[in-house]
Write a protein that holds these residues in place. Structure first.
Motif, PDB file in Angstrom:
ATOM      1  N   TYR A 121       0.829  -1.196   0.000  1.00 30.29           N
ATOM      2  CA  TYR A 121       0.000   0.000   0.000  1.00 30.29           C
ATOM      3  C   TYR A 121       0.871   1.256   0.000  1.00 30.29           C
ATOM      4  CZ  TYR A 121      -3.676  -3.209   1.584  1.00 30.29           C
ATOM      5  OH  TYR A 121      -4.567  -4.247   1.693  1.00 30.29           O
ATOM      6  N   GLU A 122       0.341   2.300  -0.620  1.00 26.98           N
ATOM      7  CA  GLU A 122       0.978   3.614  -0.586  1.00 26.98           C
ATOM      8  C   GLU A 122      -0.025   4.623  -0.044  1.00 26.98           C
ATOM      9  OE1 GLU A 122       3.072   6.917  -3.561  1.00 26.98           O
ATOM     10  OE2 GLU A 122       2.309   5.030  -4.358  1.00 26.98           O
ATOM     11  N   THR A 123       0.363   5.383   0.965  1.00 23.81           N
ATOM     12  CA  THR A 123      -0.548   6.350   1.570  1.00 23.81           C
ATOM     13  C   THR A 123      -0.674   7.591   0.688  1.00 23.81           C
ATOM     14  OG1 THR A 123       1.184   7.486   2.820  1.00 23.81           O
ATOM     15  CG2 THR A 123       0.141   5.568   3.872  1.00 23.81           C
ATOM     16  N   ILE A 124      -1.762   8.352   0.892  1.00 25.04           N
ATOM     17  CA  ILE A 124      -1.948   9.590   0.130  1.00 25.04           C
ATOM     18  C   ILE A 124      -1.466  10.802   0.927  1.00 25.04           C
ATOM     19  CG2 ILE A 124      -3.864   8.651  -1.196  1.00 25.04           C
ATOM     20  CD1 ILE A 124      -5.759  10.285   0.626  1.00 25.04           C
ATOM     21  N   PRO A 127       4.771  13.786   2.744  1.00 24.82           N
ATOM     22  CA  PRO A 127       5.130  12.837   1.702  1.00 24.82           C
ATOM     23  C   PRO A 127       4.403  11.496   1.876  1.00 24.82           C
ATOM     24  CG  PRO A 127       6.836  12.894   3.368  1.00 24.82           C
ATOM     25  CD  PRO A 127       5.857  13.963   3.743  1.00 24.82           C
ATOM     26  N   ALA A 128       4.344  10.721   0.782  1.00 26.87           N
ATOM     27  CA  ALA A 128       3.724   9.399   0.840  1.00 26.87           C
ATOM     28  C   ALA A 128       4.666   8.412   1.519  1.00 26.87           C
ATOM     29  CB  ALA A 128       3.386   8.916  -0.566  1.00 26.87           C
ATOM     30  N   GLY A 151       8.293   4.276   8.255  1.00 20.37           N
ATOM     31  CA  GLY A 151       8.348   5.676   8.661  1.00 20.37           C
ATOM     32  C   GLY A 151       8.994   6.554   7.607  1.00 20.37           C
ATOM     33  N   LYS A 152       8.566   7.810   7.552  1.00 21.33           N
ATOM     34  CA  LYS A 152       9.068   8.741   6.549  1.00 21.33           C
ATOM     35  C   LYS A 152       9.269  10.104   7.183  1.00 21.33           C
ATOM     36  CE  LYS A 152       9.831   9.064   1.988  1.00 21.33           C
ATOM     37  NZ  LYS A 152       8.714   8.859   1.035  1.00 21.33           N
ATOM     38  N   LYS A 153      10.423  10.687   6.925  1.00 21.75           N
ATOM     39  CA  LYS A 153      10.746  12.007   7.461  1.00 21.75           C
ATOM     40  C   LYS A 153       9.678  13.025   7.038  1.00 21.75           C
ATOM     41  CE  LYS A 153      14.633  15.229   7.933  1.00 21.75           C
ATOM     42  NZ  LYS A 153      13.811  16.440   7.831  1.00 21.75           N
ATOM     43  N   ASP A 154       9.320  13.897   7.967  1.00 20.08           N
ATOM     44  CA  ASP A 154       8.373  14.998   7.784  1.00 20.08           C
ATOM     45  C   ASP A 154       6.904  14.578   7.850  1.00 20.08           C
ATOM     46  OD1 ASP A 154      10.437  16.860   7.506  1.00 20.08           O
ATOM     47  OD2 ASP A 154      10.566  16.550   5.342  1.00 20.08           O
ATOM     48  N   ASN A 309       9.575   3.508  11.900  1.00 13.70           N
ATOM     49  CA  ASN A 309       8.942   2.268  11.465  1.00 13.70           C
ATOM     50  C   ASN A 309       8.066   1.692  12.573  1.00 13.70           C
ATOM     51  OD1 ASN A 309      10.366   2.522   9.086  1.00 13.70           O
ATOM     52  ND2 ASN A 309      11.965   1.069   9.687  1.00 13.70           N
ATOM     53  N   LEU A 310       6.952   1.094  12.187  1.00 15.51           N
ATOM     54  CA  LEU A 310       6.025   0.475  13.129  1.00 15.51           C
ATOM     55  C   LEU A 310       5.638  -0.901  12.606  1.00 15.51           C
ATOM     56  CD1 LEU A 310       3.686   3.568  13.630  1.00 15.51           C
ATOM     57  CD2 LEU A 310       5.360   2.733  15.293  1.00 15.51           C
TER      58      LEU A 310
END
Length: 320
Positions: A121-124, A127-128, A151-154, A309-310
């Protein structure tokens, strides 16, 4: 693979993969992007395809601290998520012939000991980021579910991270092993550990409907139903679906409403009639705060970072 001494039968469709065995039949769909049907002993347990969940209804404390304004994109991500792919392994061997016309090589007499289906899956969000959900089915019908959030920075803090299961009818209630009463990461000190039974799907009668019903540090939960959407005689039988922790304990809520239905109601009478069961299995939950309701944020130890990350792992099986 044509070996009848194995107990899982695999049915390859154009957009679905069927997994069938004694007492169970599951469907996984590239079209809906997840598990489309979960039938155990003739009872369907899914009304909608389970998806990763990122939102819990906001509380008075959340609103007072401005949390929805900082993290509101997660509500949209909870409602809409892009499925970018489906991968299948049969007895640990990757299957590359899932789509037509390549899938014509399969027959209706293919069997295995284990089947593993992974959805990407890719979130909307901006950033994604990416979430992977894997279902591993063994010959008994037990499903091991593993969820990875990258997890993604910002990215802002999350209200919750887990999986949401919507069941076709309202449950009779549920039984679980964990902490007594309603608990959150910052509301556990007064709880007792044990086994507890809850009748119906109670919603805390706040003047303004909001997040409620979470149970932390759960080892297992069994949801009971005796109704179905079809007219078969089995509709009156009481059966249960069991969710068990694999590794770390989980949090869960079992309510007749989605987070968005709670969020949309400004008074109790605006809530819709209770017709479904919404089970959210959570690997991480934001605390509810309560230092005050006019500006103080939840303490740092009880926040869920969107930049880290989770993971969440649990098993699904028929209750015995």
């Amino acid at each position: 693979m044509d070996c009848t001494d194995k107990r899982i039968r695999i049915i390859y469709g154009d957009v679905t993969l069927g997994v069938e065995g004694e007492g169970f039949h599951y469907l996984f769909s590239r079209q809906t992007g997840g598990m489309e049907s979960l039938v155990m002993e003739g009872r369907e347990w899914l009304y909608r395809t389970p998806k990763p969940t990122f939102w819990r209804a906001t509380t008075d404390n959340d609103r007072g601290s401005g949390f929805p304004l900082k993290s509101g994109m997660w509500m949209s991500a909870d409602l809409f998520i892009r499925c970018n792919g489906m991968k299948v392994k049969v007895d640990d061997q990757e299957v590359t012939t899932l789509e037509a016309p390549a899938n014509n090589c399969h027959t209706n007499h293919e069997y295995a000991q284990t089947v593993e289906i992974t959805f990407l899956y890719e979130t909307i969000t901006v950033p994604a980021t990416v979430v992977e959900v894997t279902y591993q089915v063994d010959a008994s019908g037990k499903i091991l579910v593993r969820v990875w959030y990258h997890g993604k920075k910002d990215l802002p803090e999350l209200p919750v991270f887990g999986m949401r299961f919507i069941m076709p009818t309202k449950a009779l209630g549920y039984r679980y092993r964990g902490l007594s009463g309603e608990t959150y990461p910052d509301r556990k000190a007064g709880a007792l550990r044990g086994e507890f039974e809850v009748e119906g799907l109670p919603v805390t009668p706040y003047l303004v409907p909001q997040e409620c019903g979470m149970h932390m540090d759960t080892e297992w939960v069994i949801v009971y139903r005796n109704t179905a959407l079809d007219n078969t005689g089995r509709a009156s039988e009481t059966t249960g679906l069991k969710i068990s922790a694999v590794g770390e304990k989980f949090g869960f809520s079992c309510l007749p409403y989605t987070a968005q239905e709670l969020e949309n109601a400004s008074h109790q009478e605006e809530l819709p009639p209770a017709r479904r069961t919404v089970l959210c299995v959570a690997g991480a939950v934001r605390g509810v705060g309560g230092i005050d309701s006019w500006g103080s944020d939840v303490e740092k130890a009880y926040r869920v970072s969107g930049e880290e990350n989770l993971t969440l792992s649990f098993a699904i099986e028929k209750a015995v």
